[in-house]
Design a protein around this motif. Structure first.
Motif, PDB file in Angstrom:
ATOM      1  N   PHE A 216       0.817  -1.538  -0.207  1.00  0.00           N
ATOM      2  CA  PHE A 216       0.346  -0.022   0.096  1.00  0.00           C
ATOM      3  C   PHE A 216       0.680   1.243  -0.367  1.00  0.00           C
ATOM      4  O   PHE A 216       0.761   2.100  -0.274  1.00  0.00           O
ATOM      5  CB  PHE A 216      -0.987   0.032   0.995  1.00  0.00           C
ATOM      6  CG  PHE A 216      -1.769   1.392   1.041  1.00  0.00           C
ATOM      7  CD1 PHE A 216      -2.827   0.814   0.895  1.00  0.00           C
ATOM      8  CD2 PHE A 216      -1.500   2.412   2.308  1.00  0.00           C
ATOM      9  CE1 PHE A 216      -3.612   2.180   0.475  1.00  0.00           C
ATOM     10  CE2 PHE A 216      -2.368   3.098   2.166  1.00  0.00           C
ATOM     11  CZ  PHE A 216      -3.561   2.750   0.925  1.00  0.00           C
ATOM     12  N   THR A 220       0.951   3.934  -3.024  1.00  0.00           N
ATOM     13  CA  THR A 220       1.026   5.722  -2.205  1.00  0.00           C
ATOM     14  C   THR A 220       2.276   5.984  -3.099  1.00  0.00           C
ATOM     15  O   THR A 220       2.171   7.721  -3.321  1.00  0.00           O
ATOM     16  CB  THR A 220       0.494   5.649  -0.637  1.00  0.00           C
ATOM     17  OG1 THR A 220       0.145   4.600  -0.520  1.00  0.00           O
ATOM     18  CG2 THR A 220       0.644   7.448  -0.356  1.00  0.00           C
ATOM     19  N   ALA A 230      -5.433   9.381  -5.297  1.00  0.00           N
ATOM     20  CA  ALA A 230      -5.319   8.448  -4.566  1.00  0.00           C
ATOM     21  C   ALA A 230      -6.264   7.288  -5.113  1.00  0.00           C
ATOM     22  O   ALA A 230      -6.328   6.470  -5.038  1.00  0.00           O
ATOM     23  CB  ALA A 230      -6.585   9.539  -3.609  1.00  0.00           C
ATOM     24  N   ALA A 234      -5.266   3.290  -5.272  1.00  0.00           N
ATOM     25  CA  ALA A 234      -6.169   2.599  -5.013  1.00  0.00           C
ATOM     26  C   ALA A 234      -6.412   1.165  -6.356  1.00  0.00           C
ATOM     27  O   ALA A 234      -6.389   0.268  -5.866  1.00  0.00           O
ATOM     28  CB  ALA A 234      -7.489   2.590  -5.382  1.00  0.00           C
ATOM     29  N   THR A 255      -9.037  -3.245   0.801  1.00  0.00           N
ATOM     30  CA  THR A 255      -8.267  -2.176   0.272  1.00  0.00           C
ATOM     31  C   THR A 255      -9.269  -1.134   0.390  1.00  0.00           C
ATOM     32  O   THR A 255      -9.099  -0.030   0.625  1.00  0.00           O
ATOM     33  CB  THR A 255      -7.827  -2.522  -0.807  1.00  0.00           C
ATOM     34  OG1 THR A 255      -8.305  -3.060  -2.036  1.00  0.00           O
ATOM     35  CG2 THR A 255      -5.908  -3.343  -0.312  1.00  0.00           C
ATOM     36  N   THR A 259      -8.849   2.460   0.736  1.00  0.00           N
ATOM     37  CA  THR A 259      -8.576   3.285  -1.008  1.00  0.00           C
ATOM     38  C   THR A 259      -9.935   4.357  -1.287  1.00  0.00           C
ATOM     39  O   THR A 259      -9.796   5.386  -1.505  1.00  0.00           O
ATOM     40  CB  THR A 259      -9.055   2.760  -1.985  1.00  0.00           C
ATOM     41  OG1 THR A 259      -9.293   1.539  -1.676  1.00  0.00           O
ATOM     42  CG2 THR A 259      -7.065   1.739  -2.074  1.00  0.00           C
ATOM     43  N   SER A 263     -10.132   8.586  -1.749  1.00  0.00           N
ATOM     44  CA  SER A 263     -10.680   8.683  -2.778  1.00  0.00           C
ATOM     45  C   SER A 263     -11.292   9.833  -3.364  1.00  0.00           C
ATOM     46  O   SER A 263     -11.418  10.812  -3.497  1.00  0.00           O
ATOM     47  CB  SER A 263     -10.746   7.337  -3.998  1.00  0.00           C
ATOM     48  OG  SER A 263     -10.235   6.842  -3.987  1.00  0.00           O
ATOM     49  N   GLU A 277     -12.539   1.138  -7.442  1.00  0.00           N
ATOM     50  CA  GLU A 277     -11.933  -0.447  -5.748  1.00  0.00           C
ATOM     51  C   GLU A 277     -12.704  -1.615  -6.638  1.00  0.00           C
ATOM     52  O   GLU A 277     -11.537  -2.542  -7.161  1.00  0.00           O
ATOM     53  CB  GLU A 277     -12.647   0.373  -4.886  1.00  0.00           C
ATOM     54  CG  GLU A 277     -11.834  -1.209  -3.905  1.00  0.00           C
ATOM     55  CD  GLU A 277     -10.273  -0.779  -3.659  1.00  0.00           C
ATOM     56  OE1 GLU A 277     -10.154  -2.349  -3.847  1.00  0.00           O
ATOM     57  OE2 GLU A 277      -9.606  -0.209  -3.315  1.00  0.00           O
TER      58      GLU A 277
END
Length: 642
Positions: A216, A220, A230, A234, A255, A259, A263, A277
């Motif tokens: 993760f 990022t 963002a 995801a 996740t 995320t 977002s 997602e």
């Protein structure tokens, strides 16, 4: 209406219990023993196949009745009921019986060698328990299909025409279901008890070692500084997680809880954030090198080496995620979303310095697979590698407690996969024993008059419909048995035919009206599930197009001369970008309706690797770029509260 709802809830799938007290101890002990048994059988075991499969299924059934309630209507207490314990004991007894008589069962000649009343009873119990376990973990749709298959085997001789078959007695049906390698002990359960289990264990260990947080943070760091970072995070994070977990819904829940809120705060609408997602999590199952459980199932059914399937899936996987990232990027520019603050985004080198070693287990997997080791043993070596690399940092070191918990998590995640495979095996028994499989090929080709494109569309619809009510594993297995022969009859290669089915079995998770991954994402985003499903299909549009393309042009599966593969890949990448721009409505600037039509047409022409079509696609793409250069930039105002 109230009675209908009551019946529906009473016979719906069960809910997971939050086990406490002695029941929790029983469950943990059995789950740990199952994981230990799987590891021992992979490394040192030389068990008879019936012993291995019966033991695995018996353990899974026991865990199912302890962990899943009877239905949503029943109270989901922390303690299993007396019927649950009775079912668990019956599963244990059936497993022991098959282990004791494994040699006799393996060597007996079906139909010729007689079966004792006790054989019939124990086999019938195993079948009933497997059906009930599938209902609790997956739901009624797959149970209905199983019951139709068994009913057809029992009473199909009363039907006329093409679907007639000879009469089977009750004992013959039970024999084929429980004492042959067509039914319970067929390839689906064999894959679940070997390849799939070890890789689910691999994923559980990877998560427990802290790899989830690393991937993760890496996502990022890679995408966070870009426009719309963002949502790109995801996409990348969900690709990493989905590749390991193999379950679109589980991936969304894992996740998406991070995320989707991020977002939304960045400026994306809730529906769009949830759809990103859902689409990204679903695509993880087509992304090499692990591809969830689908590649292992395909390898077992087709006898194509696992590594060959992984290699063939590289370009389609890249194209799908290229299109997702492009759509997210164009949407961010269209809404004029700001970039994230630099101080909030970790540095790539720092993230890699902290967790670079998490790539070692993945490299080890690829090394052993490329060198011809079995997938099961490769998964075991991957688990060992995770334990070793976790000790590189004090914070992530796996001790006895973490290893124990990872083995429990692996057993839990294998429950729905195994029950789905057991149920699929029962359906396959009905198809094989009655000769329906060969007849269905004639039926499919008759409906489509032997034309390839209509046949592909029909197979796609079958995959999506079956996938609405069951996991990827079951949907793929059933469709592969029903429809793959029809595709190969029309000249489609074995690899392309089965990958086509794998893709649409996976993407049924985002296809309305029963888009399970979209429903999970909608719950997190507090958005309308159907709207999320429609948006997810729009974002994942390339995933619905690529299977048709690689069936028509094998170069997209790395099958062909290098120059042909390179050109096909290059034009396809440009094509998915053009298609993404047309779907979102932005390329360099805001796209008019005519621009969007031209861009979508360009994308479709470019994705199909043919010189004439690709040339036309390039011309249309360049034309839109040239026209847009003369227009002023016009952003779409960001709606308040989005």
């Amino acid at each position: 209406m109230g009675f209908t709802n009551y019946i529906t809830r009473t016979f719906s799938e069960g809910e997971k219990r939050d086990l406490t007290g002695p029941a929790a101890k029983y469950f943990k002990s059995i789950a740990f023993i199952l994981s230990l048994f799987q590891i021992v059988s992979v490394v040192w075991g030389k068990l008879d196949p019936i012993q291995l499969l019966a033991t695995h299924l018996a353990f899974i059934l026991i865990l199912t009745f302890l962990y899943y309630s009877f239905s949503k209507q029943s109270r989901t207490s922390a303690t299993p009921t007396i019927p649950d314990y009775i079912c668990s004991l019956l599963a244990l007894g059936a497993g022991c019986y098959f282990n004791i008589h494994a040699e006799r069962i393996s060597e007996r000649i079906p139909i010729v060698d007689p079966m004792s009343p006790l054989d019939i009873f124990v086999g019938f119990v195993f079948v009933l328990l497997s059906i009930e376990a599938a209902r609790r973990t997956i739901g009624m749709p797959i149970v209905i299909i199983v019951l139709i298959g068994i009913s057809y085997a029992l009473w199909g001789h009363h039907l006329g025409g093409l679907i007639w078959h000879r009469e089977f007695s009750f004992s013959e049906v039970v024999e084929d279901l429980a004492y042959s390698f067509n039914g319970l002990w067929g390839s689906p359960i064999a894959v679940a008890a070997s390849f799939v289990y070890m890789f689910l264990l691999f994923g559980a260990f990877l998560q427990k070692a802290g790899a989830g947080e690393f991937f993760f943070q890496l996502s990022t760091a890679l995408a966070g500084r870009t426009r719309g970072g963002a949502a790109k995070v995801a996409v990348i994070a969900s690709a990493f997680f989905g590749m390991i977990s193999g379950s679109p819904t589980a991936n969304v829940v894992t996740t998406g809880s991070f995320t989707i809120p991020v977002s939304r705060r960045s400026g994306y609408k809730p529906t769009f954030a949830a759809a990103v997602e859902a689409a990204a999590s679903t695509g993880g199952s087509i992304l090499p090198p692990i591809m969830g459980s689908s590649a292992f199932l395909m390898a077992a059914i087709t006898q194509i080496p696992y590594i060959s399937i992984v290699i063939a899936a590289i370009i389609p996987g890249i194209l799908y995620y290229t299109s997702l990232l492009a759509m997210v990027h164009f949407e961010a520019i269209r809404l004029d979303l700001p970039k994230a603050n630099k101080e909030d985004i970790p540095n790539v080198s720092n993230v890699l310095k902290e967790g670079w070693y998490y790539f070692i287990p993945l490299v080890i997997l690829l090394f052993f697979l490329l060198n011809g080791y079995s997938a099961s043993r490769t998964g075991f070596y991957g688990v060992l590698a995770i334990i070793v690399v976790s000790w590189f940092r004090k914070k992530t070191r796996m001790g006895v407690k973490q290893i124990f918990e990872a083995m429990l998590d692996g057993a839990k995640s294998s429950i729905p996969v195994t029950t789905a495979c057991a149920a699929a095996g029962l359906v396959i028994s009905g198809i094989m024993s009655t000769g329906l499989g060969g007849k269905l090929t004639s039926i499919v080709l008759g409906l489509t008059e032997g034309m390839l494109l209509p046949t592909l569309i029909l197979v796609m619809l079958i995959c999506i419909i079956l996938g609405m009510g069951m996991p990827v594993a079951a949907a793929y297995i059933l469709t592969a048995m029903l429809a793959a022969p029809a595709l190969m009859e029309l000249g489609v290669s074995l690899m392309a035919a089965h990958l086509f089915i794998v893709y649409f079995s996976i993407f049924s998770a985002i296809t309305p009206p029963v888009a399970v991954a979209a429903y999970a994402a909608a719950g997190i985003a507090d958005s309308n599930p159907n709207q999320v499903g429609i948006e997810a299909v729009r974002l994942g549009l390339v995933g619905f197009i690529i299977p048709f393309m690689f069936v028509l042009e094998p170069a997209l599966l790395l099958d062909g001369p290098p120059i042909e593969i390179f050109v096909s890949f290059l034009t396809a990448v440009i094509g998915v970008i053009a298609l993404s721009a047309g779907v979102i409505g932005w390329l360099q600037k805001c796209a008019t309706y005519l621009d969007r039509i031209l861009l979508i047409s360009s994308g479709l022409l470019l994705i199909y690797p043919h010189v004439l079509f690709s040339s036309m696609g390039i011309i249309l793409f360049v034309l839109v770029i040239a026209v847009q250069k003369k227009r002023p930039i016009q952003y779409t105002p960001l709606e308040k509260g989005a």
